[in-house]
Write a protein that holds these residues in place. Structure first.
Motif, PDB file in Angstrom:
ATOM      1  N   TYR A  24     118.486  70.851  83.987  1.00 40.06           N
ATOM      2  CA  TYR A  24     117.555  69.762  83.707  1.00 40.06           C
ATOM      3  C   TYR A  24     118.231  68.778  82.769  1.00 40.06           C
ATOM      4  CZ  TYR A  24     114.127  72.893  85.746  1.00 40.06           C
ATOM      5  OH  TYR A  24     113.457  73.708  86.611  1.00 40.06           O
ATOM      6  N   PRO A  25     117.790  67.527  82.755  1.00 44.08           N
ATOM      7  CA  PRO A  25     118.395  66.587  81.806  1.00 44.08           C
ATOM      8  C   PRO A  25     118.115  67.043  80.378  1.00 44.08           C
ATOM      9  CG  PRO A  25     116.511  65.580  82.926  1.00 44.08           C
ATOM     10  CD  PRO A  25     116.735  66.898  83.559  1.00 44.08           C
ATOM     11  N   PRO A  26     119.059  66.833  79.470  1.00 43.14           N
ATOM     12  CA  PRO A  26     118.815  67.220  78.077  1.00 43.14           C
ATOM     13  C   PRO A  26     117.707  66.376  77.462  1.00 43.14           C
ATOM     14  CG  PRO A  26     121.016  66.270  78.356  1.00 43.14           C
ATOM     15  CD  PRO A  26     120.370  66.280  79.695  1.00 43.14           C
ATOM     16  N   ALA A  27     117.103  66.915  76.426  1.00 43.13           N
ATOM     17  CA  ALA A  27     116.058  66.192  75.706  1.00 43.13           C
ATOM     18  C   ALA A  27     116.676  65.267  74.670  1.00 43.13           C
ATOM     19  CB  ALA A  27     115.110  67.178  75.030  1.00 43.13           C
ATOM     20  N   ALA A  28     116.073  64.122  74.487  1.00 39.63           N
ATOM     21  CA  ALA A  28     116.493  63.175  73.447  1.00 39.63           C
ATOM     22  C   ALA A  28     115.785  63.527  72.144  1.00 39.63           C
ATOM     23  CB  ALA A  28     116.140  61.754  73.874  1.00 39.63           C
ATOM     24  N   ALA A  29     116.343  63.070  71.047  1.00 42.78           N
ATOM     25  CA  ALA A  29     115.766  63.344  69.726  1.00 42.78           C
ATOM     26  C   ALA A  29     114.355  62.778  69.592  1.00 42.78           C
ATOM     27  CB  ALA A  29     116.676  62.772  68.642  1.00 42.78           C
ATOM     28  N   ASN A  30     114.032  61.732  70.353  1.00 44.97           N
ATOM     29  CA  ASN A  30     112.707  61.110  70.249  1.00 44.97           C
ATOM     30  C   ASN A  30     111.663  61.758  71.166  1.00 44.97           C
ATOM     31  OD1 ASN A  30     113.381  60.209  72.794  1.00 44.97           O
ATOM     32  ND2 ASN A  30     113.198  58.034  72.309  1.00 44.97           N
ATOM     33  N   GLY A  31     112.013  62.862  71.827  1.00 42.47           N
ATOM     34  CA  GLY A  31     111.063  63.560  72.682  1.00 42.47           C
ATOM     35  C   GLY A  31     111.074  63.129  74.127  1.00 42.47           C
ATOM     36  N   GLY A  32     112.005  62.280  74.488  1.00 40.50           N
ATOM     37  CA  GLY A  32     112.126  61.855  75.880  1.00 40.50           C
ATOM     38  C   GLY A  32     113.277  62.573  76.565  1.00 40.50           C
ATOM     39  N   LEU A  33     113.674  62.063  77.703  1.00 44.01           N
ATOM     40  CA  LEU A  33     114.841  62.563  78.420  1.00 44.01           C
ATOM     41  C   LEU A  33     116.049  61.789  77.918  1.00 44.01           C
ATOM     42  CD1 LEU A  33     112.294  62.967  80.355  1.00 44.01           C
ATOM     43  CD2 LEU A  33     113.972  63.138  82.164  1.00 44.01           C
ATOM     44  N   GLU A  34     117.091  62.495  77.533  1.00 47.54           N
ATOM     45  CA  GLU A  34     118.270  61.829  76.977  1.00 47.54           C
ATOM     46  C   GLU A  34     118.829  60.811  77.968  1.00 47.54           C
ATOM     47  OE1 GLU A  34     122.493  63.564  76.040  1.00 47.54           O
ATOM     48  OE2 GLU A  34     121.099  64.086  74.425  1.00 47.54           O
TER      49      GLU A  34
END
Length: 119
Positions: A24-34
């Protein structure tokens, strides 16, 4: 109802991405998809489109989605906030913020449960 529908569409897009990429795509620090923004296009460098527009509630900008993955991106959780507090699937996810609201609805990859906490 719209948020649940948006999250179901995103689940299908995430499964297609997983089938193509093996993660899966990694998570971004802001809670979205990186590498992606809520409301933006979800596609890869090869122009494979997974979603024309990631969910984004412009009428309620203080309510957002929260995406989390585990190490290796083999599992994910996606959280949202439902305004209908009588919905049968309302849950409490303490410490999970969907914008300014505590998330109360969640879905995940087929190989996880919503009670599992990612380390």
């Amino acid at each position: 109802a719209q948020r649940k529908s948006d999250m179901a569409q995103l689940q299908r897009a995430l499964e297609t991405y997983y089938n193509d990429k093996g993660a899966y795509p990694p998570a971004a620090a802001n809670g979205g998809l990186e590498g992606y923004t809520w409301g933006g296009v979800f596609s890869d460098a090869n122009n494979t489109f997974y979603m024309n527009q990631l969910p984004n509630d412009e009428k309620q900008p203080t309510i957002q989605f929260l995406y989390e993955t585990n190490t290796g991106s083999k599992k994910y959780h996606l959280f949202g906030y439902l305004e209908n507090t009588r919905d049968e699937q309302i849950a409490t996810y303490s410490g999970k913020l969907c914008g300014t609201k505590t998330c109360n609805y969640g879905v995940g990859s087929p190989n996880t449960t919503m009670t599992e906490v990612f380390q």
